[in-house]
Design an enzyme around this catalytic site. Structure first.
Site, PDB file in Angstrom:
ATOM      1  N   GLY A  66       0.843  -1.189   0.000  1.00  0.00           N
ATOM      2  CA  GLY A  66       0.000   0.000   0.000  1.00  0.00           C
ATOM      3  C   GLY A  66       0.879   1.240   0.000  1.00  0.00           C
ATOM      4  O   GLY A  66       0.512   2.278  -0.566  1.00  0.00           O
ATOM      5  N   PRO A 164       5.649 -22.562  -0.102  1.00  0.00           N
ATOM      6  CA  PRO A 164       4.994 -21.396   0.524  1.00  0.00           C
ATOM      7  C   PRO A 164       6.027 -20.328   0.859  1.00  0.00           C
ATOM      8  O   PRO A 164       7.156 -20.622   1.229  1.00  0.00           O
ATOM      9  CB  PRO A 164       4.370 -21.984   1.796  1.00  0.00           C
ATOM     10  CG  PRO A 164       4.217 -23.438   1.504  1.00  0.00           C
ATOM     11  CD  PRO A 164       5.397 -23.793   0.651  1.00  0.00           C
ATOM     12  N   GLY A 166       6.371 -16.067   2.419  1.00  0.00           N
ATOM     13  CA  GLY A 166       5.745 -14.912   3.041  1.00  0.00           C
ATOM     14  C   GLY A 166       6.605 -13.686   2.835  1.00  0.00           C
ATOM     15  O   GLY A 166       7.660 -13.745   2.192  1.00  0.00           O
ATOM     16  N   CYS A 167       6.160 -12.567   3.380  1.00  0.00           N
ATOM     17  CA  CYS A 167       6.911 -11.319   3.224  1.00  0.00           C
ATOM     18  C   CYS A 167       6.595 -10.401   4.393  1.00  0.00           C
ATOM     19  O   CYS A 167       5.434 -10.265   4.790  1.00  0.00           O
ATOM     20  CB  CYS A 167       6.538 -10.634   1.907  1.00  0.00           C
ATOM     21  SG  CYS A 167       7.394  -9.071   1.611  1.00  0.00           S
ATOM     22  N   HIS A 209      13.453 -13.274  -4.067  1.00  0.00           N
ATOM     23  CA  HIS A 209      12.411 -12.493  -3.395  1.00  0.00           C
ATOM     24  C   HIS A 209      12.877 -11.057  -3.170  1.00  0.00           C
ATOM     25  O   HIS A 209      12.142 -10.104  -3.467  1.00  0.00           O
ATOM     26  CB  HIS A 209      12.070 -13.164  -2.060  1.00  0.00           C
ATOM     27  CG  HIS A 209      11.013 -12.472  -1.279  1.00  0.00           C
ATOM     28  ND1 HIS A 209       9.750 -12.994  -1.078  1.00  0.00           N
ATOM     29  CD2 HIS A 209      11.009 -11.288  -0.611  1.00  0.00           C
ATOM     30  CE1 HIS A 209       9.035 -12.172  -0.352  1.00  0.00           C
ATOM     31  NE2 HIS A 209       9.784 -11.115  -0.043  1.00  0.00           N
ATOM     32  N   GLU A 210      14.102 -10.905  -2.656  1.00  0.00           N
ATOM     33  CA  GLU A 210      14.602  -9.559  -2.363  1.00  0.00           C
ATOM     34  C   GLU A 210      14.948  -8.787  -3.636  1.00  0.00           C
ATOM     35  O   GLU A 210      14.750  -7.562  -3.695  1.00  0.00           O
ATOM     36  CB  GLU A 210      15.827  -9.640  -1.440  1.00  0.00           C
ATOM     37  CG  GLU A 210      15.549 -10.254  -0.084  1.00  0.00           C
ATOM     38  CD  GLU A 210      14.372  -9.612   0.631  1.00  0.00           C
ATOM     39  OE1 GLU A 210      14.181  -8.373   0.493  1.00  0.00           O
ATOM     40  OE2 GLU A 210      13.639 -10.338   1.314  1.00  0.00           O
ATOM     41  N   HIS A 213      11.951  -7.032  -4.926  1.00  0.00           N
ATOM     42  CA  HIS A 213      11.618  -5.785  -4.224  1.00  0.00           C
ATOM     43  C   HIS A 213      12.271  -4.570  -4.876  1.00  0.00           C
ATOM     44  O   HIS A 213      11.696  -3.473  -4.875  1.00  0.00           O
ATOM     45  CB  HIS A 213      12.059  -5.864  -2.761  1.00  0.00           C
ATOM     46  CG  HIS A 213      11.056  -6.507  -1.855  1.00  0.00           C
ATOM     47  ND1 HIS A 213       9.781  -6.016  -1.683  1.00  0.00           N
ATOM     48  CD2 HIS A 213      11.144  -7.611  -1.056  1.00  0.00           C
ATOM     49  CE1 HIS A 213       9.125  -6.786  -0.816  1.00  0.00           C
ATOM     50  NE2 HIS A 213       9.931  -7.755  -0.431  1.00  0.00           N
TER      51      HIS A 213
END
Length: 238
Positions: A66, A164, A166-167, A209-210, A213
């Site tokens: 967000g 699986p 998460g973050c 994953h990073e 970002h």
């Protein structure tokens, strides 16, 4: 029963409205944990924000989805700026938040700084908290603290593994995400020296994953949507 039925009807009406209409349909004083899990800010926090303004980055906490910073494209750090006190302070803050929040990876944008910097670490104690069979299946091994500035990624194996994931910027949720089994990451370390690392299994997943970002990508953009779950769904149902 009547109240519950009324809530169902109201919820059905809201589900057919646009997001902006939904927000305007519910008075602000009613938006609490009982309404879509919205967290209310106390009066004193509201007053403090009004007087002092928003906190300046790097943040003490991980930014949540967000926040526009998480969807932007991070900029490279000029090599001559790596030794600058501001850059070193950012690296120190990233390491601190990484450990205090129990994360295994963190990017500068997650602390409100749009720079291409990531930090990775999987301590032995966190690794041991995972059941042995799960560790073996996911190829999880301890990772010492590693910092990469202006990193680039090279895929070593096109085989994809789904597990699986998460973050810390999407707190409370998890989903299955396919990732390449092995990759090589190259960049500069905290001293501005060239460094590279070949990662496999869970380490490769953390790296990918990073790296995402830094390009404004979250794992929810790559997940299997049918596996997206609230990790506390049982507690919520209780």
């Amino acid at each position: 029963m009547l109240i519950r039925r009324g809530c169902r009807v109201f919820g059905l009406l809201l589900s057919r409205c646009s997001p902006s209409l939904v927000l305007s349909a519910v008075p602000s004083y009613r938006l609490s944990s009982s309404w879509y899990g919205v967290k209310r800010r106390s009066y004193w926090k509201y007053l403090r924000r009004s007087i002092l303004g928003a906190p300046a980055p790097p943040y003490k906490r991980v930014a949540q989805t967000g926040d526009p910073i998480l969807r932007g494209l991070a900029e490279s750090v000029p090599p001559e700026r790596i030794s600058h006190p501001d850059t070193q302070a950012l690296l120190k803050k990233m390491s601190h938040v990484l450990r205090s929040c129990g994360c295994v990876g963190l990017s500068a944008p997650q602390l409100g700084v749009p720079l291409r910097v990531i930090a990775l670490e999987l301590p032995e104690n966190l690794c041991q908290m995972v059941p042995p069979d799960v560790r073996a299946a996911r190829e999880m091994t301890p990772i010492p603290l590693k910092i990469f500035i202006n990193p680039s990624l090279r895929v070593l194996s096109t085989q994809k593994i789904s597990f699986p994931e998460g973050c810390s910027s999407v707190q409370g949720f998890s989903a299955v995400v396919p990732r390449f089994h092995s990759v090589e990451i190259s960049g500069l370390n905290e001293k501005g020296e060239p460094t590279s690392w070949r990662a496999e299994g869970w380490a490769a997943r953390i790296v990918q994953h990073e790296m995402d970002h830094l390009d404004g990508v979250l794992y929810i953009d790559k997940m299997d949507p049918r596996t997206f779950v609230n990790v506390c769904w049982m507690e919520v149902n209780d």
